[in-house]
Design a protein around this motif. Structure first.
Motif, PDB file in Angstrom:
ATOM      1  N   VAL A 555       1.031  -1.593  -0.251  1.00 24.70           N
ATOM      2  CA  VAL A 555      -0.503   0.002   0.232  1.00 24.70           C
ATOM      3  C   VAL A 555       0.682   1.424  -0.113  1.00 24.70           C
ATOM      4  N   SER A 556       0.919   2.549  -0.980  1.00 27.55           N
ATOM      5  CA  SER A 556       1.184   3.409  -0.558  1.00 27.55           C
ATOM      6  C   SER A 556       1.014   4.189   0.010  1.00 27.55           C
ATOM      7  N   PRO A 557       1.490   5.120   1.052  1.00 31.61           N
ATOM      8  CA  PRO A 557       0.902   6.512   2.249  1.00 31.61           C
ATOM      9  C   PRO A 557      -0.293   7.040   1.369  1.00 31.61           C
ATOM     10  N   LYS A 558      -1.241   7.417   1.780  1.00 26.60           N
ATOM     11  CA  LYS A 558      -1.896   8.484   1.782  1.00 26.60           C
ATOM     12  C   LYS A 558      -1.302  10.002   1.187  1.00 26.60           C
ATOM     13  N   SER A 559      -0.812  11.076   2.342  1.00 28.21           N
ATOM     14  CA  SER A 559      -0.317  11.206   2.715  1.00 28.21           C
ATOM     15  C   SER A 559       0.987  12.187   2.502  1.00 28.21           C
ATOM     16  N   THR A 560       2.227  12.106   1.784  1.00 33.52           N
ATOM     17  CA  THR A 560       3.285  12.837   2.004  1.00 33.52           C
ATOM     18  C   THR A 560       3.403  13.747   1.482  1.00 33.52           C
ATOM     19  N   ASN A 561       2.704  14.837   1.787  1.00 31.02           N
ATOM     20  CA  ASN A 561       3.223  16.095   1.206  1.00 31.02           C
ATOM     21  C   ASN A 561       4.421  16.270   2.486  1.00 31.02           C
ATOM     22  N   GLY A 562       5.544  17.405   0.574  1.00 27.48           N
ATOM     23  CA  GLY A 562       6.422  17.219   1.207  1.00 27.48           C
ATOM     24  C   GLY A 562       7.790  17.115   0.610  1.00 27.48           C
ATOM     25  N   LEU A 563       6.908  15.869   0.059  1.00 28.19           N
ATOM     26  CA  LEU A 563       8.025  14.486  -0.192  1.00 28.19           C
ATOM     27  C   LEU A 563       7.939  14.777  -1.925  1.00 28.19           C
ATOM     28  N   ARG A 564       9.080  15.558  -2.686  1.00 24.86           N
ATOM     29  CA  ARG A 564       8.850  15.370  -3.809  1.00 24.86           C
ATOM     30  C   ARG A 564       9.043  14.710  -4.803  1.00 24.86           C
ATOM     31  N   ALA A 565       8.647  14.599  -5.966  1.00 29.49           N
ATOM     32  CA  ALA A 565       9.189  13.612  -7.389  1.00 29.49           C
ATOM     33  C   ALA A 565      10.485  13.331  -7.132  1.00 29.49           C
ATOM     34  N   SER A 566      11.116  12.326  -7.089  1.00 27.89           N
ATOM     35  CA  SER A 566      12.205  12.066  -7.412  1.00 27.89           C
ATOM     36  C   SER A 566      12.416  10.575  -7.414  1.00 27.89           C
ATOM     37  N   GLU A 567      13.866  10.222  -8.251  1.00 36.81           N
ATOM     38  CA  GLU A 567      14.213   8.784  -7.768  1.00 36.81           C
ATOM     39  C   GLU A 567      14.914   8.078  -6.864  1.00 36.81           C
ATOM     40  N   TYR A 568      14.200   7.292  -5.787  1.00 32.65           N
ATOM     41  CA  TYR A 568      14.665   7.146  -4.902  1.00 32.65           C
ATOM     42  C   TYR A 568      16.177   5.614  -4.828  1.00 32.65           C
ATOM     43  N   SER A 569      16.660   6.111  -3.840  1.00 34.25           N
ATOM     44  CA  SER A 569      18.471   4.721  -3.803  1.00 34.25           C
ATOM     45  C   SER A 569      18.039   4.125  -2.221  1.00 34.25           C
ATOM     46  N   ALA A 570      17.542   4.452  -1.457  1.00 35.13           N
ATOM     47  CA  ALA A 570      17.839   4.052  -0.523  1.00 35.13           C
ATOM     48  C   ALA A 570      16.729   4.270   0.750  1.00 35.13           C
ATOM     49  N   ILE A 571      16.535   2.948   1.946  1.00 34.53           N
ATOM     50  CA  ILE A 571      16.059   3.457   3.349  1.00 34.53           C
ATOM     51  C   ILE A 571      16.101   2.644   4.210  1.00 34.53           C
ATOM     52  N   ASP A 572      15.970   3.290   5.543  1.00 39.41           N
ATOM     53  CA  ASP A 572      15.967   2.694   6.624  1.00 39.41           C
ATOM     54  C   ASP A 572      15.783   3.466   7.866  1.00 39.41           C
ATOM     55  N   ILE A 575      15.044   4.524  15.612  1.00 37.01           N
ATOM     56  CA  ILE A 575      14.865   3.867  16.595  1.00 37.01           C
ATOM     57  C   ILE A 575      13.575   4.538  17.189  1.00 37.01           C
ATOM     58  N   HIS A 576      12.869   5.418  16.750  1.00 36.87           N
ATOM     59  CA  HIS A 576      11.691   5.919  16.501  1.00 36.87           C
ATOM     60  C   HIS A 576      10.522   5.600  15.534  1.00 36.87           C
ATOM     61  N   GLY A 577      11.132   4.922  14.734  1.00 35.01           N
ATOM     62  CA  GLY A 577      10.143   4.464  14.025  1.00 35.01           C
ATOM     63  C   GLY A 577      10.145   5.863  12.541  1.00 35.01           C
ATOM     64  N   ASN A 578      11.030   6.505  12.297  1.00 31.41           N
ATOM     65  CA  ASN A 578      11.221   7.021  10.762  1.00 31.41           C
ATOM     66  C   ASN A 578      11.881   7.048  10.245  1.00 31.41           C
ATOM     67  N   LEU A 579      11.044   6.986   9.025  1.00 29.83           N
ATOM     68  CA  LEU A 579      11.679   6.852   8.162  1.00 29.83           C
ATOM     69  C   LEU A 579      12.449   7.236   7.516  1.00 29.83           C
ATOM     70  N   TRP A 580      13.873   7.079   6.670  1.00 31.78           N
ATOM     71  CA  TRP A 580      15.218   7.965   6.201  1.00 31.78           C
ATOM     72  C   TRP A 580      15.262   7.418   4.691  1.00 31.78           C
ATOM     73  N   LYS A 594       2.461  10.318  11.065  1.00 25.32           N
ATOM     74  CA  LYS A 594       1.786  10.580  12.102  1.00 25.32           C
ATOM     75  C   LYS A 594      -0.006  10.169  12.930  1.00 25.32           C
ATOM     76  N   ASN A 595      -0.056  10.688  13.854  1.00 21.76           N
ATOM     77  CA  ASN A 595      -0.888  10.070  14.433  1.00 21.76           C
ATOM     78  C   ASN A 595      -0.260   8.250  14.492  1.00 21.76           C
ATOM     79  N   LYS A 596       1.306   7.534  14.523  1.00 21.07           N
ATOM     80  CA  LYS A 596       1.285   6.223  14.146  1.00 21.07           C
ATOM     81  C   LYS A 596      -0.029   5.698  13.211  1.00 21.07           C
ATOM     82  N   SER A 597      -0.309   6.402  12.119  1.00 25.11           N
ATOM     83  CA  SER A 597      -0.501   5.710  10.389  1.00 25.11           C
ATOM     84  C   SER A 597       0.570   5.862   9.319  1.00 25.11           C
ATOM     85  N   PRO A 598       0.550   4.617   8.954  1.00 29.80           N
ATOM     86  CA  PRO A 598       1.731   4.630   8.221  1.00 29.80           C
ATOM     87  C   PRO A 598       1.063   5.261   6.662  1.00 29.80           C
ATOM     88  N   ASP A 599       0.211   5.627   6.753  1.00 30.57           N
ATOM     89  CA  ASP A 599      -0.992   6.214   5.386  1.00 30.57           C
ATOM     90  C   ASP A 599      -0.992   7.751   5.825  1.00 30.57           C
TER      91      ASP A 599
END
Length: 745
Positions: A555-572, A575-580, A594-599
């Motif tokens: 499933v793709s998250p429904k709201s990612t305001n501020g995430l500009r279109a780009s070519e992604y290369s890596a993810i990690d 410890i707080h559950g934030n994605l990089w 936001k509010n522990k929702s992945p959407d």
């Protein structure tokens, strides 16, 4: 001017210890693209930043020094008027008093037109910049571009690039195509020069060799103040092209090409710098001595492409040249080369290889595209064994059934991803015969087991493995039809009976679910806090979810305001559950649920303006021991420290590796900036009292993230507290820690 490199390194280390967040970058300052003398040394524009080199100093300026870019193609100026021009035309000025840079203009960068190496000249308040398709004139007074032209004489600059650009007084000289041109300029009124846009206003130079700096010499000899010396950089390559018979003997005819030479000779005070693309020499005419200043020990990695944090702190980095290095806690280790002279090269980027994996005991796994797999101990410092197609192991040959011109079978073993085995007994990876992929299990003792052709696609990408409730292994595999990241693909979920119950072998592997995607996954990470697998393709972000029918879906998250279109290369994930999330042109993003929702994800960006070496991130990895996010770029490595990223859940417990402590003692606010109480439990309360027992400051909740508290020595009124003896008390639900320290003004 002198740069005290050692002092700066110490300062940066101490400064980071007292900063809530900071950047540190590493790069190799070669090849040299341009240079100018500066004081008793020389400033070099390189693909790894701006390097200052002298007989008694060596420093590289990066984005954290205000440059905002990693690759610089030109540098111009004199005395305290120094300007650097990046690969795509960002212009930065050096503040000579503070030894930092400031960006003057970014307007050219949006054009994505490259500045030609050494393609700039300074004339009064005008910088002339040669791009690959135009010639631009930048006004340092207004800090704006005042004119650009795209034709000179009979040449269109987008078809025929400028090869050389020099200024002598009011004369501007250029080499373009097969011709040299000159034009008389009024440098005080370039914007008012209407004829500047007329290509016929340029005159041809009759003899370019008479114009100083316009024509490069091919000789292997250099004349300095009458001293004739051999060019220390001069190197030729010889390619056999034919044979002839001379006096009855066959002699080979070679085509020779100069591949390296001294390109710049710059006088600095009473000495001369001889600079080539990969070399810097200092010549002293009074002693007739030549000193090699090329060596740069601070960063030996060459071209990094992959990074993996290790549990003891620091990272293992892989390079396109086939090297592997451990660093981050101490200086970078020397590169280990499993196959000297052989590396994954461009395939590392083209396929987005994620082959490095580590185990808690220091075992490290590595792959070189086409050649095999390598096991190390001590985080890549010592090679344990290697496995290739000739080893007799059950590896697939990607060129199975294909032969070279001499009829010899082609052998090629390739893999994109790897992951630790769920029980830490070894590593899991994949190979392919060009039709279907296989799963390969490398144990730390050197044994190799395979589940052959279990996949339904020709290749596999990144992997993640875990142990299911029944003890079997669940392997998540990014499938792909071909090696490219634009290939069709998806996510395969494969169940493997525990090898412990099958004599250590992989048997009975079956695909339980295959989820198609618009293109192949390039990376994946498991978030233990949200119990969720995240997957990225080159253009999309997904999380693995079970719907009401207990069926796995992406499933793709429904709201990612501020995430500009780009070519992604890596993810990690931290410890707080934030994605990089790493990108190829916009740096990196931190995505918070936001509010522990992945959407619904909130977005924060990190890029060259923040202090990152380059916006092209090839890989990233989070080091929870040091509290660092590591980023690799083709030009080097970035290190972002944030105390909130440190793993501190075991602090103030019986299993803690270290007790609560404070530093510096004594604390001098005018010198140290911060007083730190470290190794505290997150959620603990920290109170600071004076000698009379009065409460001076207290810290709670977010103040203790990362397992430390930082105090600036000020009371609640904002003023520095008086010198003397103070006490701190740290409390959590089960323990109390106390300490005493002194403040000195």
């Amino acid at each position: 001017m002198k740069f005290y490199t050692l002092l700066l390194i110490v300062f940066l280390t101490v400064a980071q210890a007292f900063a809530a967040e900071s950047w540190l970058t590493f790069s190799k300052p070669f090849p040299v693209r341009s240079c100018i003398p500066y004081g008793g040394g020389i400033l070099l524009a390189t693909d790894g930043g701006i390097r200052y080199r002298a007989i008694d100093g060596d420093r590289v300026f990066h984005s954290e020094d205000g440059l905002e870019e990693a690759i610089f193609h030109a540098i111009v100026g004199y005395e305290e008027r120094i300007y650097a021009i990046s690969k795509f035309g960002l212009i930065a000025a050096l503040d000579a008093q503070r030894n930092v840079w400031g960006v003057l203009n970014r307007s050219y960068v949006a054009n994505k037109s490259r500045v030609l190496p050494d393609g700039a000249a300074l004339a009064d308040s005008i910088i002339v910049i040669a791009f690959e398709d135009r010639l631009a004139f930048f006004d340092l007074i207004t800090k704006t571009s005042i004119a650009t032209i795209d034709r000179i004489g009979e040449y269109n600059l987008s078809a025929d690039n400028i090869q050389k650009l020099v200024v002598h007084g009011d004369s501007l000289y250029v080499n373009v195509g097969e011709q040299s041109y000159v034009r008389e300029m009024d440098w005080y009124d370039v914007g008012g020069d209407a004829k500047l846009f007329d290509p016929l206003s340029w005159s041809k130079v009759k003899d370019p060799s008479l114009v100083n700096g316009l024509v490069e010499k091919d000789s292997n000899l250099i004349n300095i103040e009458g001293d004739i010396i051999d060019d220390p950089s001069y190197t030729i390559s010889a390619t056999p092209i034919d044979t002839i018979e001379v006096a009855g003997n066959q002699e080979i005819i070679y085509d020779t090409t100069v591949v390296r030479k001294t390109r710049w000779i710059e006088k600095a005070q009473d000495k001369y710098f001889l600079v080539g693309d990969e070399a810097v020499f200092l010549y002293d005419p009074s002693l007739n001595s030549l000193t090699d200043l090329s060596l740069f020990n601070d960063f030996p990695l060459g071209e990094p492409y992959e990074v993996h944090a290790v549990p003891t702190g620091g990272v293992v980095v892989g390079t396109t040249e086939g090297g592997i290095s451990y660093g981050g806690v101490a200086p970078w280790s020397d590169l280990s080369y499993p196959l000297p002279g052989i590396g994954s090269q461009s395939a590392a980027f083209d396929a987005r290889i994620k082959s490095i994996s580590v185990l808690p005991d220091g075992h490290t796994f590595f792959h070189i595209w086409g050649f095999g797999f390598f096991m190390f101990i001590n985080w890549g410092l010592d090679q344990q064994f290697s496995v290739g197609l000739n080893s007799g192991a059950c590896l697939d040959n990607y060129f199975e059934g294909r032969y070279d011109d001499l009829g010899n079978p082609l052998q090629y073993v390739i893999s994109v991803g790897s992951t630790p085995a769920p029980d830490s007994s070894g590593f899991l990876t994949t190979t392919s015969n060009g039709k279907k992929y296989s799963i390969n299990y490398f144990k730390t003792n050197g044994e190799v087991y395979c589940a052959s052709q279990v996949g339904q696609t020709s290749m596999a990408g990144p992997l993640y493995a875990t142990i299911d409730e029944d003890g079997s292994w669940l392997l998540y595999v990014g499938s792909r039809q071909g090696t490219a990241i634009a290939a069709d693909g998806g996510l395969d979920i494969i169940r493997i009976p525990s090898p412990k119950n099958n004599g250590g072998e992989l048997s009975g592997a079956t695909i339980e679910t295959s989820i198609p995607l618009e293109s192949t996954p390039v990376d994946m990470v498991y978030d233990s806090i949200g119990d969720r697998l995240w997957v990225i393709t080159k253009s999309s972000l997904y999380y693995l979810d079970k719907n009401e029918k207990d069926k796995d879906t992406l499933v793709s998250p429904k709201s990612t305001n501020g995430l500009r279109a780009s070519e992604y290369s890596a993810i990690d994930v931290d410890i707080h559950g934030n994605l990089w999330l790493g990108t190829t042109d916009q740096g990196a993003y931190r995505l918070s649920l936001k509010n522990k929702s992945p959407d619904t994800l909130t977005v924060k960006s990190y890029n060259v303006k923040s202090g990152m070496l380059s916006n092209d991130v090839t890989d990233l990895s989070i080091d929870h021991t040091l509290g660092v996010v590591w980023f690799t770029h083709a030009s080097g490595v970035s290190r972002y420290y944030n105390k909130n990223l440190k793993y501190s859940s075991k602090n103030m417990t019986d299993s803690a590796k270290a007790d609560v402590y404070a530093y510096p003692v004594p604390f001098r606010p005018a010198v140290h900036n911060r007083f730190v109480i470290a190794n505290i439990a997150e959620g603990a309360s920290v109170s600071i009292y004076n000698r009379g027992g009065s409460l001076i400051r207290s810290f709670r909740k977010d103040d203790t993230l990362g397992g430390s508290v930082e105090w600036d020595g000020r009371g609640l009124d904002g003023n520095l507290v008086a010198p003397g003896v103070y006490y701190y008390v740290v409390k959590n639900s089960s323990k109390v820690k106390k300490g005493k320290f002194i403040i000195i003004h």
